[in-house]
Write a protein that holds these residues in place. Sequence first.
Motif, PDB file in Angstrom:
ATOM      1  N   VAL A 135       0.841  -1.213   0.000  1.00 12.21           N
ATOM      2  CA  VAL A 135       0.000   0.000   0.000  1.00 12.21           C
ATOM      3  C   VAL A 135       0.866   1.250   0.000  1.00 12.21           C
ATOM      4  O   VAL A 135       0.576   2.229  -0.718  1.00 12.21           O
ATOM      5  CB  VAL A 135      -0.944  -0.016   1.228  1.00 12.21           C
ATOM      6  N   LEU A 136       1.949   1.242   0.775  1.00  8.24           N
ATOM      7  CA  LEU A 136       2.807   2.423   0.851  1.00  8.24           C
ATOM      8  C   LEU A 136       3.514   2.705  -0.466  1.00  8.24           C
ATOM      9  O   LEU A 136       3.631   3.858  -0.890  1.00  8.24           O
ATOM     10  CB  LEU A 136       3.842   2.250   1.974  1.00  8.24           C
ATOM     11  N   LEU A 137       3.985   1.660  -1.136  1.00  8.02           N
ATOM     12  CA  LEU A 137       4.699   1.862  -2.394  1.00  8.02           C
ATOM     13  C   LEU A 137       3.761   2.304  -3.521  1.00  8.02           C
ATOM     14  O   LEU A 137       4.155   3.079  -4.395  1.00  8.02           O
ATOM     15  CB  LEU A 137       5.426   0.576  -2.789  1.00  8.02           C
ATOM     16  N   LYS A 138       2.522   1.833  -3.494  1.00 10.93           N
ATOM     17  CA  LYS A 138       1.561   2.246  -4.528  1.00 10.93           C
ATOM     18  C   LYS A 138       1.128   3.699  -4.371  1.00 10.93           C
ATOM     19  O   LYS A 138       0.748   4.340  -5.344  1.00 10.93           O
ATOM     20  CB  LYS A 138       0.333   1.336  -4.490  1.00 10.93           C
ATOM     21  N   ASN A 139       1.176   4.216  -3.135  1.00 13.41           N
ATOM     22  CA  ASN A 139       0.768   5.602  -2.879  1.00 13.41           C
ATOM     23  C   ASN A 139       1.959   6.535  -2.651  1.00 13.41           C
ATOM     24  O   ASN A 139       1.785   7.634  -2.126  1.00 13.41           O
ATOM     25  CB  ASN A 139      -0.142   5.653  -1.638  1.00 13.41           C
ATOM     26  N   LEU A 140       3.151   6.093  -3.051  1.00 11.22           N
ATOM     27  CA  LEU A 140       4.346   6.908  -2.854  1.00 11.22           C
ATOM     28  C   LEU A 140       4.342   8.105  -3.812  1.00 11.22           C
ATOM     29  O   LEU A 140       4.262   7.928  -5.032  1.00 11.22           O
ATOM     30  CB  LEU A 140       5.600   6.057  -3.080  1.00 11.22           C
ATOM     31  N   PRO A 141       4.406   9.337  -3.304  1.00  8.64           N
ATOM     32  CA  PRO A 141       4.406  10.506  -4.203  1.00  8.64           C
ATOM     33  C   PRO A 141       5.729  10.645  -4.956  1.00  8.64           C
ATOM     34  O   PRO A 141       6.743  10.062  -4.575  1.00  8.64           O
ATOM     35  CB  PRO A 141       4.191  11.694  -3.248  1.00  8.64           C
ATOM     36  N   GLU A 142       5.697  11.441  -5.994  1.00 12.72           N
ATOM     37  CA  GLU A 142       6.908  11.697  -6.771  1.00 12.72           C
ATOM     38  C   GLU A 142       7.865  12.577  -5.975  1.00 12.72           C
ATOM     39  O   GLU A 142       7.461  13.518  -5.297  1.00 12.72           O
ATOM     40  CB  GLU A 142       6.566  12.387  -8.087  1.00 12.72           C
ATOM     41  N   GLY A 143       9.140  12.249  -6.055  1.00 16.18           N
ATOM     42  CA  GLY A 143      10.156  13.026  -5.361  1.00 16.18           C
ATOM     43  C   GLY A 143      10.329  12.670  -3.898  1.00 16.18           C
ATOM     44  O   GLY A 143      11.057  13.360  -3.184  1.00 16.18           O
ATOM     45  N   VAL A 144       9.675  11.612  -3.445  1.00 15.97           N
ATOM     46  CA  VAL A 144       9.776  11.187  -2.048  1.00 15.97           C
ATOM     47  C   VAL A 144      10.426   9.812  -2.007  1.00 15.97           C
ATOM     48  O   VAL A 144      10.048   8.913  -2.766  1.00 15.97           O
ATOM     49  CB  VAL A 144       8.393  11.154  -1.371  1.00 15.97           C
ATOM     50  N   GLN A 145      11.400   9.648  -1.123  1.00 12.41           N
ATOM     51  CA  GLN A 145      12.089   8.371  -0.961  1.00 12.41           C
ATOM     52  C   GLN A 145      11.607   7.702   0.324  1.00 12.41           C
ATOM     53  O   GLN A 145      11.430   8.362   1.350  1.00 12.41           O
ATOM     54  CB  GLN A 145      13.599   8.576  -0.905  1.00 12.41           C
ATOM     55  N   LEU A 146      11.422   6.388   0.238  1.00 17.77           N
ATOM     56  CA  LEU A 146      10.923   5.605   1.371  1.00 17.77           C
ATOM     57  C   LEU A 146      11.893   4.469   1.661  1.00 17.77           C
ATOM     58  O   LEU A 146      12.236   3.691   0.760  1.00 17.77           O
ATOM     59  CB  LEU A 146       9.530   5.049   1.056  1.00 17.77           C
ATOM     60  N   THR A 147      12.353   4.387   2.901  1.00 16.97           N
ATOM     61  CA  THR A 147      13.228   3.301   3.329  1.00 16.97           C
ATOM     62  C   THR A 147      12.730   2.751   4.664  1.00 16.97           C
ATOM     63  O   THR A 147      12.232   3.502   5.505  1.00 16.97           O
ATOM     64  CB  THR A 147      14.689   3.784   3.496  1.00 16.97           C
ATOM     65  N   VAL A 148      12.894   1.429   4.830  1.00 15.79           N
ATOM     66  CA  VAL A 148      12.503   0.756   6.071  1.00 15.79           C
ATOM     67  C   VAL A 148      13.703  -0.035   6.563  1.00 15.79           C
ATOM     68  O   VAL A 148      14.277  -0.839   5.813  1.00 15.79           O
ATOM     69  CB  VAL A 148      11.294  -0.186   5.849  1.00 15.79           C
TER      70      VAL A 148
END
Length: 204
Positions: free
Chosen positions: A164-177
């Motif tokens: 769900v988080l990766l499908k709603n990830l906005p442009e220009g935003v990086q996500l790491t866990v």
Amino acid sequence: MNPVLRKVLRQATLLCRVQTCTHQLPVWGGVACTQERQYKGASTEGIGRWKHLLPKEVQGKKYVKHQMQSITAATSTAYGTLNINVSGYDMTTVEHYSQYIHNLCIRLGISVAESYALPTQSTEVMLMQEHGTKLYVDSILKTHKRVIQLSSLKASMCPIMMDVLLKNLPEGVQLTVREHTEADYQARFKSRPDLDCLLAQIRQ
């Protein structure tokens, strides 16, 4: 009007006033009420005070130094303490996406230990002139970071949440866990080299 009649009326009026003044007032609670002021000799202490009517103000809490919480160890069915790092150049987008992650975790029943912001990092972009060797600053990029710390995330819930988080990830935003460490806790505070040098001299 006849003077005799006027005199009779005046005497009758005076008689009624005397009877009204001397008439005994009713008894309330076993005490006869008189026209004398009973409060004349009473104490006036406390008259006019109003501060006791206001609600009591809560005193401010004393400053308590923030301490690192214990890191939850991973088990066979759940992860330990995880940090979801959100970073980007647009502060509004980063802030809204971190709020979205926080609300999603609450709806899915995932316990959120902490949610905080890391110090903003500035990066200078240098350019060189076409016919020369001198560098000049073209722009300054500011990287904003937000961290949502989860505790005891179930292994069965992790793939669903990440999808769900990766499908709603906005442009220009990086996500790491990644797993939470002591270095991540120290990164929350700005470094003070002058203070560190003084502490090192004191310890020697």
